[in-house]
Design a protein around this motif. Structure first.
Motif, short mmCIF file in Angstrom:
data_model
loop_
_atom_site.label_atom_id
_atom_site.label_comp_id
_atom_site.label_asym_id
_atom_site.label_seq_id
_atom_site.Cartn_x
_atom_site.Cartn_y
_atom_site.Cartn_z
N ARG A 152 -34.99 2.83 6.09
CA ARG A 152 -34.20 3.84 5.38
C ARG A 152 -35.12 4.72 4.54
NH1 ARG A 152 -28.79 0.64 3.14
NH2 ARG A 152 -28.02 -0.05 5.19
N ARG A 174 -32.20 7.35 -2.66
CA ARG A 174 -32.12 6.61 -1.40
C ARG A 174 -31.07 7.18 -0.44
NH1 ARG A 174 -34.23 2.95 -4.99
NH2 ARG A 174 -35.96 1.73 -4.09
N GLU A 175 -29.86 7.31 -0.84
CA GLU A 175 -28.83 7.82 0.08
C GLU A 175 -28.51 9.29 -0.15
OE1 GLU A 175 -25.41 5.32 -0.07
OE2 GLU A 175 -26.45 3.61 0.85
N THR A 190 -29.24 9.85 4.39
CA THR A 190 -28.94 8.95 5.50
C THR A 190 -28.96 9.70 6.84
OG1 THR A 190 -26.53 9.26 5.36
CG2 THR A 190 -27.52 7.53 3.99
N THR A 193 -32.13 9.36 9.56
CA THR A 193 -32.38 8.30 10.52
C THR A 193 -31.25 8.03 11.50
OG1 THR A 193 -31.65 6.73 8.82
CG2 THR A 193 -34.03 7.07 9.05
#
Length: 201
Positions: A152, A174-175, A190, A193
């Motif tokens: 991720r 992160r997201e 997100t 990927t």
């Protein structure tokens, strides 16, 4: 066992005393694509991962879509930091006035608003330590480092602190990456990927 070069075998260029300069990068023949100059030494790029390719395309497209009219986004283009350093960020956000024509080969560091580096296995030390130091010294206000953790993406965002001239952490994302600097963006990380089929990143 050592292997001596034979006649007709191509050899890497031998650096002059004191190392190569930023101007040499345009003059040296037959350099591999995306060769960088770091501390007077040539740095050759190794084959990249699918994550690297997707991440670079993602940030290029989405930053370009959000950029104001007086700003351009350029992929894999070298920056004149100083005489012995001409690194090539994966994505560069630059003031439009710095673009001088289709034959241009480098950008002045003072016109760069943001440098984005997507970390590869062989570039970890350069992207975490060497390049941020040089970008900050050159006055580049914003630096984003993109890494992959457990398949991720993670984006480390830094902003140059004017009092010290070094980068200070401005967030770990992160997201979703939402920020107002260097201009407002709201990115779904997100999407880097996931399988996109024929869709544009």
């Amino acid at each position: 066992m050592s292997v001596e070069p034979t006649a007709g075998t191509s050899a890497w260029p031998v650096p002059p005393a004191g190392g190569w300069t930023a101007d040499d990068l345009d003059r040296l023949p037959d350099l591999p694509p995306h060769t960088e100059l770091i501390d007077g030494s040539l740095v050759f790029v190794s084959p990249q991962t699918l994550f690297h390719s997707r991440a670079v395309s993602f940030f290029e497209w989405h930053l370009l879509s959000a950029a104001p009219e007086d700003v351009e986004v350029v992929r894999e283009f070298t920056i004149d930091v100083d005489r012995q350093n001409r690194p090539e960020p994966d994505v560069v956000v630059v003031a439009e006035h710095a673009l001088q024509g289709l034959k241009q080969t480098r950008l002045p560091a003072e016109a760069v608003l943001l440098a984005v580096e997507v970390v590869s296995p062989e570039s970890v030390t350069r992207d975490r330590e060497t390049k941020p130091l040089k970008y900050a010294r050159a006055g580049i206000r914003h630096y984003w480092r993109v890494e992959m953790q457990e398949d991720r993406p993670v984006v480390y965002v830094f902003e140059r602190e004017p009092g010290t001239g070094v980068y200070a952490p401005a967030g770990i994302f992160r997201e979703r990456l939402k920020t107002d600097a260097p201009f407002p963006v709201d990115l779904d990380l997100t999407a880097i990927t996931v399988k996109r089929g024929g869709a544009r990143p």
